[in-house]
Design a protein around this motif. Structure first.
Motif, PDB file in Angstrom:
ATOM      1  N   ALA A 511       0.094 -11.035  16.557  1.00  9.27           N
ATOM      2  CA  ALA A 511      -0.225  -9.614  16.690  1.00  9.27           C
ATOM      3  C   ALA A 511       0.101  -8.829  15.427  1.00  9.27           C
ATOM      4  O   ALA A 511      -0.094  -7.610  15.375  1.00  9.27           O
ATOM      5  CB  ALA A 511       0.527  -9.019  17.874  1.00  9.27           C
ATOM      6  N   GLY A 512       0.626  -9.527  14.394  1.00  3.82           N
ATOM      7  CA  GLY A 512       0.895  -8.867  13.114  1.00  3.82           C
ATOM      8  C   GLY A 512       2.332  -8.471  12.878  1.00  3.82           C
ATOM      9  O   GLY A 512       2.649  -7.781  11.900  1.00  3.82           O
ATOM     10  N   TYR A 513       3.241  -8.929  13.741  1.00  6.72           N
ATOM     11  CA  TYR A 513       4.662  -8.579  13.597  1.00  6.72           C
ATOM     12  C   TYR A 513       5.323  -9.399  12.490  1.00  6.72           C
ATOM     13  O   TYR A 513       5.127 -10.612  12.376  1.00  6.72           O
ATOM     14  CB  TYR A 513       5.363  -8.841  14.930  1.00  6.72           C
ATOM     15  CG  TYR A 513       6.873  -8.957  14.873  1.00  6.72           C
ATOM     16  CD1 TYR A 513       7.680  -7.834  14.701  1.00  6.72           C
ATOM     17  CD2 TYR A 513       7.487 -10.203  15.027  1.00  6.72           C
ATOM     18  CE1 TYR A 513       9.068  -7.958  14.671  1.00  6.72           C
ATOM     19  CE2 TYR A 513       8.872 -10.330  15.006  1.00  6.72           C
ATOM     20  CZ  TYR A 513       9.657  -9.195  14.818  1.00  6.72           C
ATOM     21  OH  TYR A 513      11.015  -9.313  14.799  1.00  6.72           O
ATOM     22  N   THR A 514       6.107  -8.701  11.666  1.00  3.56           N
ATOM     23  CA  THR A 514       6.905  -9.360  10.627  1.00  3.56           C
ATOM     24  C   THR A 514       8.368  -8.998  10.846  1.00  3.56           C
ATOM     25  O   THR A 514       8.724  -7.814  10.815  1.00  3.56           O
ATOM     26  CB  THR A 514       6.472  -8.906   9.218  1.00  3.56           C
ATOM     27  OG1 THR A 514       5.087  -9.179   9.037  1.00  3.56           O
ATOM     28  CG2 THR A 514       7.289  -9.623   8.156  1.00  3.56           C
ATOM     29  N   PRO A 515       9.239  -9.970  11.092  1.00  2.00           N
ATOM     30  CA  PRO A 515      10.660  -9.663  11.325  1.00  2.00           C
ATOM     31  C   PRO A 515      11.277  -8.918  10.145  1.00  2.00           C
ATOM     32  O   PRO A 515      11.023  -9.268   8.990  1.00  2.00           O
ATOM     33  CB  PRO A 515      11.302 -11.043  11.508  1.00  2.00           C
ATOM     34  CG  PRO A 515      10.176 -11.956  11.873  1.00  2.00           C
ATOM     35  CD  PRO A 515       8.969 -11.425  11.179  1.00  2.00           C
TER      36      PRO A 515
END
Length: 604
Positions: A511-515
């Motif tokens: 979904a495009g999440y970057t920690p």
């Protein structure tokens, strides 16, 4: 006809009929009819009408005197009880007279007068009367003398359920829960009053766990028992924030019960329900309850304003504040705390300063340290740190750790490292074991590459035995509250929970999440940092909810600390991925995550 009166209007019509027909002028019937009228008016809480009937008696007998005294006592008009008793005179009184007078002495905490009545009654030989003995036990508890009350109970040769309930409630009121429990266990017959007294006693000392155990063990429950439990949860918010999770099902039941029996929502019930719903994250239900209340006081308005503030609905909170003013209800210091909080959570600096000045200028309310703290927090969050410090310097009261902590929060948000170090020194002067200050410095040093200084801060914490408050999240599933810490593997369903965490990590990345690994300041590689972020307490709680509840069920979580940036971003996306509302209450506000957005508008 009088006995069949079902409404105040009907009673007043009959009273008028009796007056026009001169029935109350007949000396043979006047006292008998007057006693019935006085008792009925008192049952409708119309004491002035009852007093009017009594005043019309030319020669009231002892039954009339006792009825007006009892009516005043039932409506807590203690001063009127004393006045009527003085008119009657102690010599003419009987044992029923003294029962009402004792209640007045308890209500007025008139210790000397209560003991005098006790002594007088002993001389008159009324001490064997059960009603009087029960009243006597009650007043000594209310005088703060449980020893004498207990002795009087022990001396009773005849006791009824009222005697036992009075003693259980009395020891509970005095904080002696061990003795209250002992009396409760000895009771030959218990009713809902007995159980409610124990529940109220335990909630009064902050033990909501034992109170809930008593509540669950009750053979039957009425609306009073439910409301006692709800009020207990609300009163003990600061003791255990997770308690609101357990309160929600109780509140929903009492709400349905009131609607089912078509009971009018009283001021007390309405305030308790609205407060409970607001603190459990159901602000829409809180507003509905408020709108259904026939009677409202300043507490009612303050509850709804503070509730809307906690949920980030500043404009709605302002609307209720101005509506309150239009209704002629004067706001108090608690009301202003609510409206100032609304400004803080929404970042509305100009509006906040307006309300802060309005307190003293229009309403002559002197700001307390909590109000200053709210405004300092508002200015600091908005980056107006110079103004925040100027306000602190102008305060007529010394700033505390919370005030300086608000400035430190602003320094963290706006990366004002130099000022942050200065504020830390201010905090440590007040509290040398303030863990947040050490953590802030360590994180700041690590973020700019000063790893030796960061390590030195952590070493200093260890030497001074300063312990950082661990992040903790609670969630209720099937009437059981579960607690999660970061990296927690103590839950029996840990394997399934961590499997769901891994599944969510994959979906989040798609979904495009970057920690946001910058939040992890320890010297470890990127993969370890990502693993650490994925096991924050609220993420574990969300994973547990997803494997334990049906699709579409809202997820409610309480967290003891502020939600971190990474968890905030991740939870927004999770709410969209799993198509669920996720309601998180952190240490200062609510976040409603829905379809990829948050009610805080990313300002928290």
């Amino acid at each position: 006809m009088l006995l069949r009166c079902s409404s105040l209007v009907h009673l007043q019509q009959l009273h008028g009929h009796l007056l026009t027909n001169h029935t109350l002028s007949n000396p043979t019937t006047t006292n008998f009819i007057a006693v019935k009228l006085i008792g009925l008016y008192a049952s409708f809480s119309r004491l002035p009408h009852a007093a009017f009937v009594f005043a019309g008696l030319s020669a009231p007998n002892i039954f009339a005197w006792n009825t007006i005294l009892k009516s005043c006592a039932q409506n807590h008009c203690w001063g009127d009880v004393v006045r009527y008793f003085n008119e009657l005179g102690a010599a003419e009184a009987d044992e029923y007279t003294f029962t009402s007078v004792l209640k007045a002495c308890a209500g007025l905490v008139a210790v000397v007068e209560g003991k005098e009545i006790h002594g007088f009654v002993l001389k008159k030989g009324f001490k064997s009367n059960l009603f009087f003995r029960n009243s006597l036990v009650d007043i000594y508890f209310k005088f703060g003398d449980p020893k004498t009350a207990g002795q009087l109970f022990d001396e009773m040769t005849v006791r009824d359920v009222v005697s036992w309930n009075t003693t259980v409630a009395g020891f509970s009121l005095c904080g002696d829960l061990d003795r209250a429990r002992e009396m409760f266990d000895r009771m030959p017959e218990k009713n809902m009053v007995s159980w409610s007294a124990m529940i109220a006693g335990y909630t009064r000392v902050g033990d909501t766990v034992t109170a809930r155990r008593f509540f669950d063990d009750m053979p039957e429950r009425n609306v009073v028992a439910w409301n006692t439990m709800i009020a207990g949860y609300a009163q003990n918010e600061s003791v255990c924030s997770s308690s609101h999770l357990g309160a929600l099902d109780l509140g929903k039941w009492i709400d349905r019960y009131i609607n089912k029996v078509r009971m009018q929502l009283s001021l007390f019930f309405g305030n308790a329900l609205a407060d409970m719903y607001a603190k459990c994250g159901c602000i829409e239900s809180s507003c509905r309850v408020f709108s259904e209340m026939v009677e409202r006081d300043v507490i009612s308005w303050s509850i709804i304003i503070a509730g809307l503030a906690m949920h980030g609905h500043a404009d709605e909170a302002f609307k209720y504040f101005w509506e309150m003013s239009r209704c002629g209800m004067r706001p108090n210091d608690i009301t202003f705390m609510g409206v100032l909080s609304a400004c803080t959570h929404a970042g509305l600096v100009n509006e906040g300063m307006h309300f802060f000045n309005l307190m003293s200028r229009e309403y002559q309310i002197t700001p307390k340290i909590e109000h200053y703290g709210c405004v300092v927090d508002l200015l600091s969050r908005a980056g107006r740190l110079d103004e925040a410090v100027d306000l602190i310097d102008s305060m007529p009261i010394a700033p505390n750790v919370i005030i300086w902590g608000a400035v430190l929060g602003g320094c963290r948000i706006h990366k004002d490292i130099h000022r942050g170090q200065w504020v830390v020194q201010k905090i440590l002067e007040l509290d040398s074991e303030h863990s947040g200050s050490y953590v802030y410095l360590a994180n700041v040093y690590a973020s700019v590459g000063r790893l030796d200084d960061a390590a030195r801060c952590r070493l200093m914490m260890k030497e001074k035995r300063v312990v950082k408050t661990p992040g903790c999240s609670w969630i209720e599933i099937d009437n059981t509250v579960y607690e999660f810490l970061m990296g927690d593997r103590s839950h029996p369903e840990s394997e399934k929970i961590y499997s769901m965490v891994a599944e969510l990590r994959v979906k989040l990345k798609l979904a495009g999440y970057t920690p946001n690994t910058d939040l992890v300041t320890h010297s470890i590689d990127e993969e370890e940092k990502e693993n650490a972020l994925s096991t924050h307490s609220e993420k574990l709680a969300i994973a547990f909810a997803l494997i334990s509840t049906s699709e579409g069920t809202p997820i409610r979580i309480v967290k003891n600390l502020r939600v971190c940036n990474d968890c905030h971003v991740a939870t927004k996306l999770i709410s969209k991925i799993v198509k669920r509302d996720i309601i998180v209450r952190d240490r200062s506000r609510f976040h409603l995550f829905r379809e990829g957005t948050c009610s805080c508008n990313d300002y928290w």
